[in-house]
Design an enzyme around this catalytic site. Structure first.
Site, mmCIF file in Angstrom:
data_model
loop_
_atom_site.group_PDB
_atom_site.id
_atom_site.type_symbol
_atom_site.label_atom_id
_atom_site.label_comp_id
_atom_site.label_asym_id
_atom_site.label_seq_id
_atom_site.Cartn_x
_atom_site.Cartn_y
_atom_site.Cartn_z
ATOM 1 N N ASP A 191 19.743 -11.932 -2.630
ATOM 2 C CA ASP A 191 20.083 -12.474 -3.940
ATOM 3 C C ASP A 191 19.588 -13.914 -4.021
ATOM 4 O O ASP A 191 19.839 -14.714 -3.112
ATOM 5 C CB ASP A 191 21.595 -12.428 -4.165
ATOM 6 C CG ASP A 191 21.968 -12.734 -5.607
ATOM 7 O OD1 ASP A 191 22.007 -11.793 -6.416
ATOM 8 O OD2 ASP A 191 22.215 -13.924 -5.911
ATOM 9 N N ASN A 199 17.572 -20.826 -14.768
ATOM 10 C CA ASN A 199 17.372 -20.428 -16.169
ATOM 11 C C ASN A 199 17.920 -21.476 -17.131
ATOM 12 O O ASN A 199 17.282 -21.798 -18.151
ATOM 13 C CB ASN A 199 18.033 -19.081 -16.430
ATOM 14 C CG ASN A 199 17.215 -17.910 -15.913
ATOM 15 O OD1 ASN A 199 15.992 -17.990 -15.830
ATOM 16 N ND2 ASN A 199 17.883 -16.830 -15.555
ATOM 17 N N HIS A 204 14.011 -19.417 -19.172
ATOM 18 C CA HIS A 204 13.861 -18.072 -18.607
ATOM 19 C C HIS A 204 12.444 -17.815 -18.095
ATOM 20 O O HIS A 204 12.256 -16.996 -17.189
ATOM 21 C CB HIS A 204 14.251 -17.021 -19.650
ATOM 22 C CG HIS A 204 15.730 -16.986 -19.903
ATOM 23 N ND1 HIS A 204 16.613 -16.332 -19.078
ATOM 24 C CD2 HIS A 204 16.489 -17.554 -20.883
ATOM 25 C CE1 HIS A 204 17.850 -16.475 -19.531
ATOM 26 N NE2 HIS A 204 17.805 -17.213 -20.636
ATOM 27 N N ASP A 208 11.573 -16.266 -14.497
ATOM 28 C CA ASP A 208 10.659 -15.152 -14.208
ATOM 29 C C ASP A 208 9.658 -15.535 -13.121
ATOM 30 O O ASP A 208 9.318 -14.713 -12.259
ATOM 31 C CB ASP A 208 9.902 -14.738 -15.474
ATOM 32 C CG ASP A 208 10.785 -13.998 -16.471
ATOM 33 O OD1 ASP A 208 11.907 -13.597 -16.096
ATOM 34 O OD2 ASP A 208 10.353 -13.816 -17.622
ATOM 35 N N GLU A 234 18.581 -10.955 -10.297
ATOM 36 C CA GLU A 234 17.932 -11.718 -9.228
ATOM 37 C C GLU A 234 18.156 -11.082 -7.867
ATOM 38 O O GLU A 234 18.004 -11.723 -6.834
ATOM 39 C CB GLU A 234 18.441 -13.165 -9.228
ATOM 40 C CG GLU A 234 19.919 -13.330 -8.906
ATOM 41 C CD GLU A 234 20.819 -13.263 -10.133
ATOM 42 O OE1 GLU A 234 21.895 -13.891 -10.092
ATOM 43 O OE2 GLU A 234 20.459 -12.586 -11.116
#
Length: 319
Positions: A191, A199, A204, A208, A234
């Site tokens: 994770d 973010n 965002h 990505d 994630e």
């Protein structure tokens, strides 16, 4: 014997409009016709088509075609390649003489099919083969479309990794292999730490980029036999078949360090530090798929709760 290429201008059509195969080429040590007066074995396209229509899976389809073709054109091996979809299928063995066709239907390339054997192909056999190919192209086209749909349904669109649905299928399969072999199966759940903060601060699009960077590093650091998945958000999963706990621990440490030591530059001069929390569980064939994942997932959450940026085992590492 000198080997040379014989190129045929053949371009067959189905119902006068759809190109089925273009540019067949024969690589063999000279061309040999049937003796005068000898009769070729007549092909039975309807029977071949009936068998081909029993599956949408590519590998069984090629196997069925090879078995159906063999009475007409005896051969030692068959191979099919579709580089656009990363497909290579082969049965039998490599032999000296190769008859190769680039298959097309409705102006759409399907791939290359090769028939291999130790002796030269006769003209009557080539005619039988080419007639058999006219009934292969549409089942092959359907199987390729099915393969593409299955791959799309099991692929994460952002990272290109396998997704959660693929993990469920692969985990069950690998545990079945483990049951038969008596080997270990290790599962890592990773994770990305503080991903929401990335973010919120950078947007965002930067998030990505972080996910893509983690996916690329996992690909670069894992063995070809390992399977990497984006489980969701994630969270990533690494499935390591036939791997003992010590090897899994070493692999997890390499991944953890490589991700931590390489900040991601999102704009010139602006970097994001990336770390991951990793949970690991190893099991054998007696374990259920859901149980193995839950143990690794809980270990990952313990890594998060104890400060993040660390590796935690579901069970104590032996030794």
């Amino acid at each position: 014997m000198m080997r040379h290429i014989i190129r045929s201008p053949l371009q067959q059509a189905h119902k006068g409009d759809n190109t089925l195969m273009a540019g067949p080429r024969l690589l063999q040590g000279g061309k040999q016709d049937l003796p005068q007066g000898a009769a070729a074995i007549p092909p039975n396209p309807a029977a071949i088509l009936q068998r081909l229509q029993t599956t949408l899976e590519l590998e069984p389809l090629i196997q069925i075609f090879s078995e159906s073709l063999h009475p007409l054109v005896p051969h030692d091996g068959i191979a099919f390649d579709c580089p656009e979809q990363g497909i290579h299928i082969s049965h039998g063995r490599i032999s000296r003489h190769v008859c190769s066709y680039n298959l097309m239907v409705e102006q759409t390339p399907l791939g290359e099919l090769r028939i291999l054997r130790g002796r030269k192909f006769r003209t009557a056999e080539l005619n039988a083969l080419e007639e058999a190919l006219t009934v292969l192209v549409y089942p092959l086209r359907n199987a390729l479309l099915y393969h593409q749909a299955v791959q799309s349904a099991q692929t994460d669109p952002l990272t290109g990794l396998l997704n959660r649905a693929a993990l469920d299928r692969m985990l069950e399969r690998e545990l079945a292999v483990s049951r038969r072999s008596g080997g270990h199966l290790c599962l890592l759940v990773l994770d990305v730490d503080h991903f929401k903060a990335v973010n919120d601060r950078f947007g965002h699009q930067a998030g990505d980029q972080v996910l893509l960077a983690v996916a690329d590093r996992l690909h670069a650091l894992t063995r070809r036999s390992d399977m990497v998945f984006r489980y969701g958000g994630e969270e990533f999963v690494l499935l390591m078949g036939d791997t003992d706990p010590e090897a899994a621990d070493q692999g997890a440490r390499r991944i953890h360090e490589a991700i931590r030591e390489r900040p991601l530059e999102i704009t010139p001069g602006q970097c994001i530090d990336i770390t991951v929390s990793i949970g690991i569980a190893c099991g054998g064939g007696s374990e259920e798929p859901g149980s193995l994942f839950r143990r690794a997932d809980r270990a990952m959450y313990r890594a998060k709760d104890s400060g993040r940026n660390r590796i935690v085992w579901a069970d104590p590492l032996p030794g």
